[in-house]
Design a protein around this motif. Structure first.
Motif, PDB file in Angstrom:
ATOM      1  N   VAL A  28      -9.877  28.150 -16.686  1.00  0.00           N
ATOM      2  CA  VAL A  28      -9.255  27.006 -17.337  1.00  0.00           C
ATOM      3  C   VAL A  28      -8.217  27.461 -18.366  1.00  0.00           C
ATOM      4  CG1 VAL A  28     -11.103  25.328 -16.959  1.00  0.00           C
ATOM      5  CG2 VAL A  28     -11.220  26.866 -18.934  1.00  0.00           C
ATOM      6  N   ASP A  29      -7.826  28.712 -18.301  1.00  0.00           N
ATOM      7  CA  ASP A  29      -6.796  29.249 -19.188  1.00  0.00           C
ATOM      8  C   ASP A  29      -5.434  28.919 -18.590  1.00  0.00           C
ATOM      9  OD1 ASP A  29      -5.010  30.654 -20.719  1.00  0.00           O
ATOM     10  OD2 ASP A  29      -6.004  32.598 -20.504  1.00  0.00           O
ATOM     11  N   PRO A  30      -4.665  28.008 -19.199  1.00  0.00           N
ATOM     12  CA  PRO A  30      -3.377  27.630 -18.629  1.00  0.00           C
ATOM     13  C   PRO A  30      -2.448  28.809 -18.390  1.00  0.00           C
ATOM     14  CG  PRO A  30      -3.994  26.099 -20.364  1.00  0.00           C
ATOM     15  CD  PRO A  30      -4.977  27.231 -20.421  1.00  0.00           C
ATOM     16  N   ALA A  31      -2.545  29.850 -19.202  1.00  0.00           N
ATOM     17  CA  ALA A  31      -1.653  31.001 -19.068  1.00  0.00           C
ATOM     18  C   ALA A  31      -1.885  31.758 -17.762  1.00  0.00           C
ATOM     19  CB  ALA A  31      -1.826  31.946 -20.254  1.00  0.00           C
ATOM     20  N   LYS A  32      -3.053  31.582 -17.160  1.00  0.00           N
ATOM     21  CA  LYS A  32      -3.368  32.290 -15.922  1.00  0.00           C
ATOM     22  C   LYS A  32      -3.108  31.452 -14.671  1.00  0.00           C
ATOM     23  CE  LYS A  32      -6.953  35.178 -18.044  1.00  0.00           C
ATOM     24  NZ  LYS A  32      -8.408  35.528 -18.044  1.00  0.00           N
ATOM     25  N   ILE A  33      -2.622  30.238 -14.860  1.00  0.00           N
ATOM     26  CA  ILE A  33      -2.376  29.342 -13.727  1.00  0.00           C
ATOM     27  C   ILE A  33      -0.945  29.525 -13.238  1.00  0.00           C
ATOM     28  CG2 ILE A  33      -2.221  26.942 -12.991  1.00  0.00           C
ATOM     29  CD1 ILE A  33      -4.398  26.293 -15.038  1.00  0.00           C
ATOM     30  N   THR A  34      -0.799  29.880 -11.977  1.00  0.00           N
ATOM     31  CA  THR A  34       0.513  30.015 -11.345  1.00  0.00           C
ATOM     32  C   THR A  34       0.487  29.307  -9.999  1.00  0.00           C
ATOM     33  OG1 THR A  34      -0.112  32.109 -10.290  1.00  0.00           O
ATOM     34  CG2 THR A  34       0.974  32.241 -12.452  1.00  0.00           C
ATOM     35  N   LEU A  35       1.636  28.855  -9.546  1.00  0.00           N
ATOM     36  CA  LEU A  35       1.742  28.196  -8.249  1.00  0.00           C
ATOM     37  C   LEU A  35       1.957  29.211  -7.140  1.00  0.00           C
ATOM     38  CD1 LEU A  35       4.248  25.321  -9.102  1.00  0.00           C
ATOM     39  CD2 LEU A  35       1.766  25.083  -8.819  1.00  0.00           C
ATOM     40  N   TYR A  36       1.480  28.894  -5.943  1.00  0.00           N
ATOM     41  CA  TYR A  36       1.966  29.624  -4.780  1.00  0.00           C
ATOM     42  C   TYR A  36       3.464  29.373  -4.666  1.00  0.00           C
ATOM     43  CZ  TYR A  36      -2.657  30.938  -3.071  1.00  0.00           C
ATOM     44  OH  TYR A  36      -3.900  31.508  -2.934  1.00  0.00           O
ATOM     45  N   THR A  37       4.186  30.341  -4.137  1.00  0.00           N
ATOM     46  CA  THR A  37       5.647  30.298  -4.183  1.00  0.00           C
ATOM     47  C   THR A  37       6.253  29.082  -3.480  1.00  0.00           C
ATOM     48  OG1 THR A  37       5.746  31.742  -2.246  1.00  0.00           O
ATOM     49  CG2 THR A  37       5.876  32.800  -4.414  1.00  0.00           C
ATOM     50  N   ASP A  38       5.562  28.549  -2.490  1.00  0.00           N
ATOM     51  CA  ASP A  38       6.113  27.407  -1.759  1.00  0.00           C
ATOM     52  C   ASP A  38       5.514  26.077  -2.199  1.00  0.00           C
ATOM     53  OD1 ASP A  38       3.626  27.986  -0.738  1.00  0.00           O
ATOM     54  OD2 ASP A  38       4.189  27.822   1.369  1.00  0.00           O
ATOM     55  N   MET A  66       0.835  -1.206   0.000  1.00  0.00           N
ATOM     56  CA  MET A  66       0.000   0.000   0.000  1.00  0.00           C
ATOM     57  C   MET A  66       0.868   1.253   0.000  1.00  0.00           C
ATOM     58  SD  MET A  66      -3.159  -1.028  -0.055  1.00  0.00           S
ATOM     59  CE  MET A  66      -4.177   0.306   0.550  1.00  0.00           C
ATOM     60  N   ASN A  67       0.353   2.310  -0.608  1.00  0.00           N
ATOM     61  CA  ASN A  67       1.051   3.589  -0.683  1.00  0.00           C
ATOM     62  C   ASN A  67       0.417   4.596   0.272  1.00  0.00           C
ATOM     63  OD1 ASN A  67       2.779   2.883  -3.019  1.00  0.00           O
ATOM     64  ND2 ASN A  67       0.839   2.798  -4.113  1.00  0.00           N
ATOM     65  N   LYS A  68       1.149   5.637   0.561  1.00  0.00           N
ATOM     66  CA  LYS A  68       0.610   6.775   1.305  1.00  0.00           C
ATOM     67  C   LYS A  68       0.563   7.963   0.347  1.00  0.00           C
ATOM     68  CE  LYS A  68       5.260   7.736   3.052  1.00  0.00           C
ATOM     69  NZ  LYS A  68       6.111   7.946   4.228  1.00  0.00           N
ATOM     70  N   ALA A  69      -0.324   8.910   0.603  1.00  0.00           N
ATOM     71  CA  ALA A  69      -0.518  10.010  -0.344  1.00  0.00           C
ATOM     72  C   ALA A  69      -0.864  11.294   0.389  1.00  0.00           C
ATOM     73  CB  ALA A  69      -1.633   9.672  -1.329  1.00  0.00           C
ATOM     74  N   ILE A  70      -0.572  12.398  -0.305  1.00  0.00           N
ATOM     75  CA  ILE A  70      -1.117  13.694   0.061  1.00  0.00           C
ATOM     76  C   ILE A  70      -2.124  14.053  -1.023  1.00  0.00           C
ATOM     77  CG2 ILE A  70      -0.665  16.080   0.700  1.00  0.00           C
ATOM     78  CD1 ILE A  70       0.848  14.159   2.458  1.00  0.00           C
ATOM     79  N   PHE A  71      -3.372  14.260  -0.618  1.00  0.00           N
ATOM     80  CA  PHE A  71      -4.407  14.739  -1.529  1.00  0.00           C
ATOM     81  C   PHE A  71      -4.460  16.263  -1.405  1.00  0.00           C
ATOM     82  CE2 PHE A  71      -5.737  10.468  -0.205  1.00  0.00           C
ATOM     83  CZ  PHE A  71      -5.885   9.851  -1.434  1.00  0.00           C
ATOM     84  N   TRP A  72      -4.389  16.936  -2.543  1.00  0.00           N
ATOM     85  CA  TRP A  72      -4.333  18.393  -2.566  1.00  0.00           C
ATOM     86  C   TRP A  72      -5.569  18.974  -3.238  1.00  0.00           C
ATOM     87  CZ3 TRP A  72      -0.019  20.391  -0.247  1.00  0.00           C
ATOM     88  CH2 TRP A  72       1.094  19.548  -0.137  1.00  0.00           C
ATOM     89  N   ASP A  73      -6.224  19.914  -2.581  1.00  0.00           N
ATOM     90  CA  ASP A  73      -7.142  20.775  -3.294  1.00  0.00           C
ATOM     91  C   ASP A  73      -6.310  21.633  -4.255  1.00  0.00           C
ATOM     92  OD1 ASP A  73      -9.589  22.377  -3.789  1.00  0.00           O
ATOM     93  OD2 ASP A  73      -8.464  23.908  -2.703  1.00  0.00           O
ATOM     94  N   LYS A  74      -6.930  22.127  -5.310  1.00  0.00           N
ATOM     95  CA  LYS A  74      -6.192  22.905  -6.302  1.00  0.00           C
ATOM     96  C   LYS A  74      -6.340  24.413  -6.078  1.00  0.00           C
ATOM     97  CE  LYS A  74      -7.826  23.023 -10.593  1.00  0.00           C
ATOM     98  NZ  LYS A  74      -8.081  24.466 -10.875  1.00  0.00           N
ATOM     99  N   ASP A  75      -7.525  24.941  -6.313  1.00  0.00           N
ATOM    100  CA  ASP A  75      -7.737  26.393  -6.289  1.00  0.00           C
ATOM    101  C   ASP A  75      -7.731  26.928  -4.857  1.00  0.00           C
ATOM    102  OD1 ASP A  75      -8.211  26.726  -9.175  1.00  0.00           O
ATOM    103  OD2 ASP A  75      -9.971  25.489  -8.773  1.00  0.00           O
ATOM    104  N   GLY A  76      -6.864  27.880  -4.609  1.00  0.00           N
ATOM    105  CA  GLY A  76      -6.749  28.455  -3.278  1.00  0.00           C
ATOM    106  C   GLY A  76      -5.801  27.695  -2.376  1.00  0.00           C
ATOM    107  N   THR A  77      -5.330  26.539  -2.840  1.00  0.00           N
ATOM    108  CA  THR A  77      -4.390  25.731  -2.054  1.00  0.00           C
ATOM    109  C   THR A  77      -3.037  25.665  -2.758  1.00  0.00           C
ATOM    110  OG1 THR A  77      -6.192  24.409  -1.122  1.00  0.00           O
ATOM    111  CG2 THR A  77      -3.979  23.480  -0.992  1.00  0.00           C
ATOM    112  N   LEU A  78      -3.003  25.063  -3.948  1.00  0.00           N
ATOM    113  CA  LEU A  78      -1.762  25.002  -4.721  1.00  0.00           C
ATOM    114  C   LEU A  78      -1.578  26.231  -5.603  1.00  0.00           C
ATOM    115  CD1 LEU A  78      -1.739  21.288  -5.945  1.00  0.00           C
ATOM    116  CD2 LEU A  78      -0.394  22.300  -4.088  1.00  0.00           C
ATOM    117  N   ILE A  79      -2.692  26.776  -6.090  1.00  0.00           N
ATOM    118  CA  ILE A  79      -2.630  27.919  -7.002  1.00  0.00           C
ATOM    119  C   ILE A  79      -3.599  28.999  -6.528  1.00  0.00           C
ATOM    120  CG2 ILE A  79      -2.045  26.381  -8.923  1.00  0.00           C
ATOM    121  CD1 ILE A  79      -4.872  26.825 -10.016  1.00  0.00           C
TER     122      ILE A  79
END
Length: 199
Positions: free
Chosen positions: A21-31, A1-14
Motif C-alpha cells: 500500500v506504499d504509493p511510491a512502489k506502485i507503477t503501471l504496466y507500460t501499456d 445504461m453505461n458499459k464498463a471495463i472492470f479491471w483487476d489491479k495487482d498483476g493486471t494494471l500494476i
C-alpha cells in the motif's frame, strides 16, 4: 445504461507486490495508460475491482487504500484514463481482524463488487468486460454477466476450471486485450445519430 471495463489491479494494471500500500512502489504496466485511454474513448467506464485481504490479516489499515486509489488516479491521469470507481473487498474467512472475518459476497471470485459498481454507475453488465490475471477474476466477471479476458502473465497457478472460469479470450498484454475488446465491440447508430450500445 453505461458499459464498463472492470479491471483487476495487482498483476493486471500494476506489477504485483504482495500486500503493498506504499504509493511510491506502485507503477503501471507500460501499456496500461494507453489501453485504458483507448477504451475510455470507445465509451467504456473504467472500474477497478480488487481483493484486499491484507486489511483482514492486519498487514495494513483499510484507510491506507485511499493512498493506493490516489496514486492510481495520478498515474492514469496523464492518459485521460482516471478510473471512474475503485471497489475493494477487505474480508477474508478466518482472518485475524475479527470485523473482517466472514464469508462475504464481494471477495472475488464472487461477483458482489461488480454488481455494486453496476448499480452505482448504471452499468449494463451484458455489454461490459472483466479483465484480470487469474481465474478468480474471470469467474467474478462471468458470474456478474460480463464477458471476460484473462491476461496470461503466468500468475494463475491452480488452473481449476469449470464453466464459470472459462474466459471469453486470453491475452498476453493489456494492449492485446484492448485490441480484442474493441474488435469485438461493434457500435450501432440510432436514427438520431447517437451511439447505441455495442453488440
Amino acid at each position: 445504461m453505461n458499459k464498463a471495463i472492470f479491471w483487476d489491479k495487482d498483476g493486471t494494471l500494476i506489477p504485483d507486490i504482495p500486500y503493498n500500500v506504499d504509493p511510491a512502489k506502485i507503477t503501471l504496466y507500460t501499456d496500461a495508460g494507453s489501453s485504458l485511454c483507448r477504451l475510455r474513448a470507445a465509451g467504456f467506464k473504467l472500474i477497478i475491482i480488487s481483493n484486499q485481504s491484507g486489511v483482514a490479516h492486519g498487514y495494513f489499515k483499510e484507510s491506507r487504500l485511499t493512498g493506493v486509489w490516489n496514486r492510481l488516479t495520478e498515474l492514469l491521469s496523464p492518459y485521460g484514463a482516471e478510473p471512474d470507481g475503485f471497489y475493494y473487498c477487505p474480508h477474508f474467512p478466518g482472518a485475524s481482524i475479527k470485523q473482517y472475518d466472514w464469508v462475504c459476497t464481494c471477495r472475488k471470485p464472487r461477483p458482489g463488487l461488480l454488481l455494486k459498481a453496476a448499480r452505482e454507475h448504471q452499468i449494463d453488465l451484458s455489454q461490459s468486460w472483466m479483465v484480470g490475471d487469474i481465474l478468480n477474476d474471470v469467474e467474478a466477471g462471468n458470474r456478474a454477466g460480463c464477458r471476460t479476458v484473462l491476461i496470461d502473465r503466468g500468475n494463475e497457478t491452480e488452473w481449476l476450471i469449470n464453466s464459470h472460469r472459462l474466459p471469453t479470450t486470453r491475452a498476453r498484454s493489456l494492449s492485446e486485450a484492448t485490441d480484442y475488446i474493441l474488435a469485438t465491440t461493434r457500435q450501432l447508430v440510432r436514427p438520431d445519430g447517437s451511439d447505441a450500445y455495442p453488440i
